[in-house]
Design an enzyme around this catalytic site. Structure first.
Site, PDB file in Angstrom:
ATOM      1  N   GLN A  42      -4.819  -1.357   9.601  1.00  0.00           N
ATOM      2  CA  GLN A  42      -4.761  -2.711   9.054  1.00  0.00           C
ATOM      3  C   GLN A  42      -5.368  -3.714  10.028  1.00  0.00           C
ATOM      4  OE1 GLN A  42      -3.755  -3.454   5.938  1.00  0.00           O
ATOM      5  NE2 GLN A  42      -4.040  -5.643   6.198  1.00  0.00           N
ATOM      6  N   ASP A  49     -11.228   2.803   4.051  1.00  0.00           N
ATOM      7  CA  ASP A  49     -11.619   1.390   4.039  1.00  0.00           C
ATOM      8  C   ASP A  49     -13.134   1.238   3.855  1.00  0.00           C
ATOM      9  OD1 ASP A  49      -9.758  -0.689   4.229  1.00  0.00           O
ATOM     10  OD2 ASP A  49      -9.329  -0.252   6.342  1.00  0.00           O
ATOM     11  N   LYS A  91       0.842  -1.206   0.000  1.00  0.00           N
ATOM     12  CA  LYS A  91       0.000   0.000   0.000  1.00  0.00           C
ATOM     13  C   LYS A  91       0.872   1.249   0.000  1.00  0.00           C
ATOM     14  CE  LYS A  91      -3.859  -2.330   2.236  1.00  0.00           C
ATOM     15  NZ  LYS A  91      -4.423  -2.800   3.500  1.00  0.00           N
TER      16      LYS A  91
HETATM   17  N1  GUN Z   1      -7.057  -6.805   6.237  1.00  0.00           N
HETATM   18  C1  GUN Z   1      -7.387  -7.558   5.159  1.00  0.00           C
HETATM   19  N2  GUN Z   1      -8.061  -6.825   4.243  1.00  0.00           N
HETATM   20  C2  GUN Z   1      -8.133  -5.579   4.747  1.00  0.00           C
HETATM   21  C3  GUN Z   1      -8.699  -4.363   4.261  1.00  0.00           C
HETATM   22  O1  GUN Z   1      -9.277  -4.282   3.164  1.00  0.00           O
HETATM   23  N3  GUN Z   1      -8.567  -3.290   5.071  1.00  0.00           N
HETATM   24  C4  GUN Z   1      -7.949  -3.359   6.282  1.00  0.00           C
HETATM   25  N4  GUN Z   1      -7.894  -2.253   7.012  1.00  0.00           N
HETATM   26  N5  GUN Z   1      -7.431  -4.458   6.765  1.00  0.00           N
HETATM   27  C5  GUN Z   1      -7.516  -5.562   5.995  1.00  0.00           C
END
Ligand code: GUN
Length: 293
Positions: free
Chosen positions: A97, A120, A53
């Site tokens: 995350q 998100d 990311k």
């Molecule tokens: N962990 C796995 N997929 C995601 C996601 O799309 N967003 C976040 N914040 N954590 C994750």
């Protein structure tokens, strides 16, 4: 039928280039889009996601902040980090995350994120906006990426029977909500299947579009898919394979080879939905910037 392969790497790149162009235009007006990613603990998969990311963010010309803390961080300390990012004018998007360590209440942390910065799309304000069809909703990246894969590959969802397998908050539920919205990428007739669904294979066989997001390796087999269906595989599962240097391989929720022989279009794993998620995170950050100014 032999399926057309829907390439998430290529489409993800196109979207990231679009985002980069818009980010450059904003920069020229003195606004640099900024994304903060918060990583708690040492989960290897989470570390890898967060690294990707950050890299994508910088490549798109955005400001990137990575906050890493040990798994022992208290909930109060994590909430204080969120508070600080909420008020930081250089940050337009915040992502914490998941999963978080067990001693931290995930809902409380997600609720603390300013909904305007919730890239998100997990905050109840954005979930509610998505359900009522408010265009300012920040939409969860993975299902929003799936919608892009369908619309930008000319797959018409209008009137189609879409069967979503899995009812998670991150994928299944928002996926269904996106598909029933009015307009392009929506207007589908949606069925959501889950562990309690009676005769799940029969339901999936009635689908024009199958979206597999159940988290079980190669769960969707050829006998569950009707000829010519479009199959989107959201799963990423590790399966032991001693013949490989890593000792495992990545497979989706779909038995790829046999289903590809029947479907009209299919997403591979890896190289399908995965790269779209990061592209949509950047797109969401841009949306957050535009809605903030
Ligand atoms: N962990 C796995 N997929 C995601 C996601 O799309 N967003 C976040 N914040 N954590 C994750």
């Amino acid at each position: 039928m032999s399926a057309r392969i829907i390439d998430g790497v290529a489409l993800g790149k196109v979207i990231r280039q679009e985002v980069a162009a818009e980010a450059a235009a904003l920069k020229a007006r003195g606004i640099t889009p900024g994304l903060a990613v918060v990583l708690v603990g040492e989960n290897p998969a989470s570390k890898a996601y967060v690294g990707s990311k950050e890299k994508a963010c910088l490549e798109a010309g955005m400001h990137s902040v990575k906050v890493t803390r040990p798994a022992e961080i208290t909930e109060a300390e994590l909430l204080a980090i969120v508070d600080q990012l909420n008020t930081d004018p250089t940050i337009h998007g915040i992502l914490v995350q998941l999963p978080l360590p067990k001693h931290i209440n995930t809902e409380r942390v997600l609720l603390r994120i300013n909904p305007a910065k919730d890239v998100d799309g997990f905050h109840p304000v954005n979930v509610g906006k998505l359900v009522i069809g408010d265009p300012t909703a920040l939409k969860p990246c993975t299902p929003w990426g799936v919608i892009q894969m369908l619309t930008r590959n000319g797959i018409d969802t209008k009137g189609a029977h879409a069967v979503v397998i899995g009812r998670s908050t991150i994928v299944g539920k928002p996926m269904a909500n996106l598909l029933i919205q009015q307009g392009p990428g929506g207007d589908a007739t949606v069925t959501v299947c889950h562990s309690r669904t009676k005769d799940l294979p029969a339901v999936v066989r009635s689908a024009d579009i199958v979206i597999a997001a159940i988290g079980k390796a190669e769960f969707v087999t050829a006998d569950m898919v009707r000829d010519g269906a479009v199959v989107i595989d959201v799963g990423i599962n590790r399966v032991d394979d001693a013949s490989l240097p890593k000792g495992y391989k990545l497979v989706g929720d779909v038995a790829y080879a046999e289903v590809a022989a029947k479907a009209s279009a299919i997403t591979p794993v890896p190289g399908g939905v995965g790269p779209m998620t990061i592209a949509m995170l950047l797109a969401n950050t841009l949306q957050a910037v535009k809605q903030s100014s």
